[in-house]
Design an enzyme around this catalytic site. Structure first.
Site, PDB file in Angstrom:
ATOM      1  N   SER A   1       2.365  -1.402   3.250  1.00  0.00           N
ATOM      2  CA  SER A   1       1.127  -2.185   3.289  1.00  0.00           C
ATOM      3  C   SER A   1       0.188  -1.814   2.151  1.00  0.00           C
ATOM      4  O   SER A   1      -0.767  -2.534   1.870  1.00  0.00           O
ATOM      5  CB  SER A   1       0.421  -1.998   4.627  1.00  0.00           C
ATOM      6  OG  SER A   1       0.051  -0.648   4.804  1.00  0.00           O
ATOM      7  N   CYS A   2       0.465  -0.694   1.494  1.00  0.00           N
ATOM      8  CA  CYS A   2      -0.332  -0.273   0.344  1.00  0.00           C
ATOM      9  C   CYS A   2      -0.130  -1.250  -0.813  1.00  0.00           C
ATOM     10  O   CYS A   2       0.804  -2.036  -0.827  1.00  0.00           O
ATOM     11  CB  CYS A   2       0.058   1.127  -0.105  1.00  0.00           C
ATOM     12  SG  CYS A   2      -0.223   2.408   1.124  1.00  0.00           S
ATOM     13  N   VAL A   3      -1.016  -1.166  -1.795  1.00  0.00           N
ATOM     14  CA  VAL A   3      -0.929  -2.016  -2.982  1.00  0.00           C
ATOM     15  C   VAL A   3      -0.958  -1.145  -4.224  1.00  0.00           C
ATOM     16  O   VAL A   3      -1.633  -0.114  -4.268  1.00  0.00           O
ATOM     17  CB  VAL A   3      -2.083  -3.042  -3.009  1.00  0.00           C
ATOM     18  CG1 VAL A   3      -2.288  -3.636  -4.396  1.00  0.00           C
ATOM     19  CG2 VAL A   3      -1.813  -4.166  -2.020  1.00  0.00           C
TER      20      VAL A   3
END
Length: 198
Positions: free
Chosen positions: A46-48
């Site tokens: 879910s990180c970017v």
């Protein structure tokens, strides 16, 4: 080809899958380089990660943030997108980059945690990075955001080439557990200063 000296540099590894030297960027960190043929690598759920470069100089970097911002208003940690973007851009400018020439490629934001929420962490991270870059006038030249699969990103700042390996769904559970642990730490910690080409 890697040399003995290359292999001895901390954080640098030869990756035979991409036939290049790599430097891993962990969650809450960033790296900037002008080194030819060096890939900055990170693993995203879910990180970017924002991959930003000055194409004229061949200098650029990659960040990896966990959350868009701190709800308590303390943004001075690279685990939050607001600070992660600022420090990455500032480090590129310190190496001679020009803000007017910067371009970005953005990746991540998969729905691997809080998947039943109306708006997931991945959704919020994806929206944040696009909005931030638009406000700063930095053009997005490629993106691979959202979906339900984790990604391994390889970014070559000197050329701007990026490749993304989408991981099997089976890997999501392990990554979800890791991200949830990191997210809990981030929120509780004392506030401190196929392969696709893009």
């Amino acid at each position: 080809m890697s040399t003995a000296a290359d292999r001895g540099r901390p954080g640098h590894f030869w990756d035979p899958k991409i036939n290049a030297m790599t430097q891993t960027v962990l969650p809450g960190f960033h790296a900037v380089t002008d080194e030819k043929d060096l890939a900055l690598v990170t693993l995203l759920g879910s990180c970017v990660a924002a991959c930003i470069r000055d194409p004229q100089l061949g200098v650029g970097g990659l960040n990896h943030f966990l959350l868009p911002g701190d709800t308590n208003g303390d943004q001075k940690s690279a685990r939050y997108g607001v600070h992660a973007m600022e420090v990455l851009i500032n480090d590129i400018l310190k190496r001679g980059g020009s803000k007017g020439r910067l371009e970005a490629k953005v990746f991540g934001g998969a729905n691997v945690i809080d998947v039943s929420a109306a708006e997931t962490v991945g959704d919020r991270n994806s929206r944040f990075v696009a909005d931030y870059l638009r406000r700063e006038g930095i053009r997005i030249t490629a993106q691979d955001l959202g979906g339900d699969r984790a990604r391994r990103v390889f970014f070559f700042p000197d050329s701007g080439r990026a490749s993304v390996l989408k991981l099997p769904i089976a890997d999501n559970r392990r990554l979800r557990n890791e991200e949830m642990a990191l997210r809990s730490k981030a929120q509780a910690a004392p506030k401190a200063g196929g392969v696709e080409l893009f």
